[in-house]
Design a protein around this motif. Structure first.
Motif: not given
Ligand SMILES: O=c1[nH]c(=O)c2[nH]c(=O)[nH]c2[nH]1
Length: 315
Positions: A199, A201, A222, A246, A256, A258-259, A298
Motif C-alpha cells: 500500500s 498513501w 495508517a 482504504g 492522507i 489518497e491511498i 485507489t
C-alpha cells in the motif's frame, strides 16, 4: 504524400533522471550502551538541465552519482535519521537548493526495522542485561517505504508499506460471480482470505515546512486502521475488503488524501482427502503460491487528485 513521410522528424530527449540507487545506509545511535538502529535503502533520482550530458557529453551540469551516494551517508551522520520521510526531505531539499541545474529530486526509501532480542534476563525483572541493549533481530513483518519529491516549491510525500501478510480464517465468502463456459470455480461460503498488503498513501501536505505531518505517527495509524478494517470486514470479495481498508484510512487520517492497495489473493484451496477415506471439514488447505488473483485500487478523499502512479504499489 505528406512531408513527414519523406522527412521523419528527428529524435529528441524525453524524460530523464539520474542518481545513485539503493544506498544501504545503517545509522546507529549510541545512547550510552543502549543502541538504536535505522536501516534504510535510499535511491536518489535527480532531473533538471541535463540536455547537454545526453546530447554532447558535457558533464558541466552533472553532480556525480557517486556524490549523491556520499551525501546520503554524510546526511545520516549530520542530520541523523528521524524517519524515512524526514531524511528524504533533507536530501531532496539539499539537491534542489544547492545545485542550480537540478530542478527536481525524487528520493525513494525502504526501511527495514529491527527489534531487540529478548533474552531470559530481559524477560525477567532484571532488565539491563547487556545483550538487550545492542542485539537485534530483523523484524519479519512489513517493509516501510517512502517517496519524497521536491521541485523547489512543492513537496509530494507518498509513504507506504509492503510484505505485510494477513489472514482471516473465516468471515470470507465469494459467490454470485459471472459464469461463462470456462468458469469452474465453486462458490465459497466460508473461505480463507489471505493477502500480502502492499500500500502507498499520499499526504495532502505540500508546502508549509512548519506544518509537516508526524510521519511516524501517521505510519503507525495508517497501518493500524488498514489492519483493523481487514479484520473487521465480513468479506464478500477481496475487492470489498480492500475498499473498506482504504475508506478506514481516509476517514481516520485527515493528513492522507489518497491511498492505493495492491493485494494478491493468496489462495488457500481445500485439499480433497476422500481418497484417504478422510473428511475435510474446512481443516486442511493447500496454500498455492501462484497464480494469484491480484486486486488493486485507489481510494481517495472526494475532490482530491489521483496522483499515486498505478504501478507504484509494487516498488
Ligand atoms: O475476492 C475475490 N475476488 C475476485 O475477483 C475473485 N476471483 C476469483 O476467482 N476469486 C476471487 N476472490
Amino acid at each position: 504524400m505528406t512531408a513527414h513521410s519523406h522527412h521523419p522528424r528527428p529524435a529528441i530527449l524525453g524524460q530523464n533522471q539520474y542518481g545513485k540507487a539503493e544506498n544501504r545506509v545503517v545509522r546507529i545511535v549510541r545512547d550510552g550502551d543502549t543502541h538504536h538502529i535505522k536501516d534504510l535503502n535510499v535511491s536518489v533520482a535527480l532531473s533538471g538541465d541535463m540536455e547537454e550530458v545526453h546530447l554532447s557529453g558535457s558533464n558541466a551540469n552533472v553532480l556525480p552519482t557517486d556524490t549523491t551516494k556520499n551525501t546520503v551517508f554524510a546526511f545520516a551522520k549530520e542530520h541523523g535519521i528521524e524517519s524515512a520521510e524526514q531524511f528524504g526531505i533533507h536530501l531532496a531539499r539539499h539537491f534542489v537548493t544547492s545545485q542550480e541545474a537540478i530542478h527536481r529530486a525524487r528520493i525513494r526509501i525502504e526501511e527495514y526495522s529491527w527489534e531487540r532480542i529478548e533474552t531470559s534476563e530481559s524477560n525477567s525483572r532484571f532488565i539491563g542485561a547487556d545483550e538487550v541493549k545492542h542485539s537485534f533481530v530483523r523484524k519479519g513483518q512489513e517493509t516501510r517505504t517512502a517517496q519524497i519529491t521536491y521541485d523547489g516549491s512543492r513537496w509530494e510525500v507518498i509513504s507506504g508499506l509492503k510484505d505485510l501478510t494477513v489472514m482471516n480464517s473465516t468471515n470470507s465468502e465469494f459467490w454470485g460471480y459471472v459464469k461463462d463456459k470456462y468458469t469452474t470455480l465453486q462458490e465459497a461460503y466460508d473461505r480463507i482470505l489471505a493477502t500480502e498488503v502492499s500500500s502507498q498513501w499520499r499526504y495532502g501536505w505540500s508546502s508549509d515546512e512548519d506544518r509537516m505531518p508526524n510521519w511516524d505517527r501517521s505510519y503507525a495509524q495508517a497501518k493500524k486502521h488498514m489492519l483493523a478494517a481487514f479484520a473487521e470486514t465480513y468479506s464478500l470479495s477481496l475487492q470489498q475488503t480492500l475498499y473498506q481498508m482504504g475508506v478506514r484510512v481516509i476517514n481516520s487520517r485527515s493528513e492522507i488524501d489518497e491511498i492505493r492497495f495492491s493485494l494478491p489473493n493468496k489462495h488457500h484451496f481445500l485439499v480433497d482427502l476422500e481418497p484417504f477415506g478422510l473428511k475435510n471439514d474446512h481443516e486442511v488447505y493447500y496454500a498455492a503460491d501462484r497464480p494469484y488473483g491480484l486486486i488493486e485500487a485507489t481510494i481517495l478523499r472526494d475532490g482530491a487528485e489521483q496522483r499515486i502512479p498505478v504501478d507504484m504499489t509494487n516498488l
